[in-house]
Design an enzyme around this catalytic site. Structure first.
Site, PDB file in Angstrom:
ATOM      1  N   ASP A 118     -38.120 -29.142 -77.029  1.00  0.00           N
ATOM      2  CA  ASP A 118     -37.700 -28.903 -75.648  1.00  0.00           C
ATOM      3  C   ASP A 118     -37.191 -30.222 -75.082  1.00  0.00           C
ATOM      4  O   ASP A 118     -37.713 -31.292 -75.413  1.00  0.00           O
ATOM      5  CB  ASP A 118     -38.871 -28.393 -74.803  1.00  0.00           C
ATOM      6  CG  ASP A 118     -39.300 -26.985 -75.179  1.00  0.00           C
ATOM      7  OD1 ASP A 118     -38.450 -26.210 -75.656  1.00  0.00           O
ATOM      8  OD2 ASP A 118     -40.479 -26.648 -74.980  1.00  0.00           O
ATOM      9  N   ASP A 136     -34.774 -21.153 -74.552  1.00  0.00           N
ATOM     10  CA  ASP A 136     -35.624 -20.677 -73.452  1.00  0.00           C
ATOM     11  C   ASP A 136     -34.777 -20.147 -72.297  1.00  0.00           C
ATOM     12  O   ASP A 136     -35.080 -19.096 -71.724  1.00  0.00           O
ATOM     13  CB  ASP A 136     -36.522 -21.807 -72.940  1.00  0.00           C
ATOM     14  CG  ASP A 136     -37.465 -22.349 -73.991  1.00  0.00           C
ATOM     15  OD1 ASP A 136     -37.862 -21.587 -74.894  1.00  0.00           O
ATOM     16  OD2 ASP A 136     -37.807 -23.543 -73.910  1.00  0.00           O
TER      17      ASP A 136
END
Length: 171
Positions: A118, A136
Site C-alpha cells: 500500500d 483498493d
C-alpha cells in the site's frame, strides 16, 4: 460492447495499473528509503506492507494465514467473475471487473511478498485515512458501482427473473 467485455476490460486495466504502480514505485524509485513523498498538503506516498485485509484488520504473520487470504481472494474473484459473465448491464459488468481486478492485484502481492504493498496516504489536519493502493480504490469504486446498479431501474429490472416463456439472458 457487452457487459461482460466491459467488465473484462475494467478487470485487465485495473490489474495492469495496480501492478504497474506498485512495481514502479517499489523497484523503480527510492521511495522505500526516502518516504514519505509529499504529493499535496493532504496526500503522501509511503510504503506500508499490509499483512491483513481491509484497513489492516486480521494481520497474518504466519504462512497459513497468508495462503488462506490468497485462497479467499481467488475464490471471491472466481465467484464474482462468474457473476460478471452473466451481467446484464454495463455498469454491473464494470463494477464487478473493478472488484475482481483489485482482488487479483492484492492476491498477487500477498502470494509474491506475503503482504500487500500500500502506498497512498490521504490526510488533512488531524484526520488520517488508511494507506491504500490502486487495487483498493478499484474495489471501493466497484462496490459503489454495485450499489448504483442495484438502485437504477434498469439494474432492478435486470435482476428480475424472466417471465415464463421469456428467453434466458444472452451470455
Amino acid at each position: 460492447m457487452t457487459p461482460f467485455r466491459a467488465g473484462l476490460l475494467a478487470l485487465v486495466l485495473t490489474l495492469i495499473l495496480d501492478q504497474a504502480t506498485k512495481l514502479g514505485l517499489y523497484f523503480g524509485t527510492d521511495l522505500v528509503l526516502t518516504q514519505p513523498w509529499r504529493l499535496a498538503p493532504f496526500a503522501d506516498f509511503v510504503v506500508v506492507w499490509n499483512r491483513g485485509v481491509s484497513y489492516g484488520l486480521f494481520q497474518q504473520e504466519g504462512g497459513i494465514g497468508r495462503w488462506l487470504l490468497v485462497a479467499l481472494s481467488l475464490a471471491a474473484a472466481i465467484g464474482l467473475g462468474l457473476w460478471m459473465r452473466r451481467a446484464t448491464s454495463r455498469l454491473l459488468g464494470i463494477a464487478l471487473g473493478l472488484i475482481v481486478g483489485g482482488a487479483l492485484g492484492n492476491a498477487i502481492d500477498r502470494a509474491a511478498y506475503g503482504a500487500v504493498f500500500d502506498f497512498v496516504h490521504l490526510h488533512a489536519g488531524g484526520w488520517s485515512w488508511y494507506v491504500f493502493n490502486v487495487a483498493d480504490a478499484a474495489i471501493v469504486a466497484g462496490v459503489i458501482g454495485l450499489i448504483l446498479d442495484s438502485l437504477s431501474p434498469d439494474g432492478r429490472k435486470d435482476r428480475a427473473s424472466p417471465a415464463r416463456g421469456d428467453p434466458a439472458p444472452r451470455l
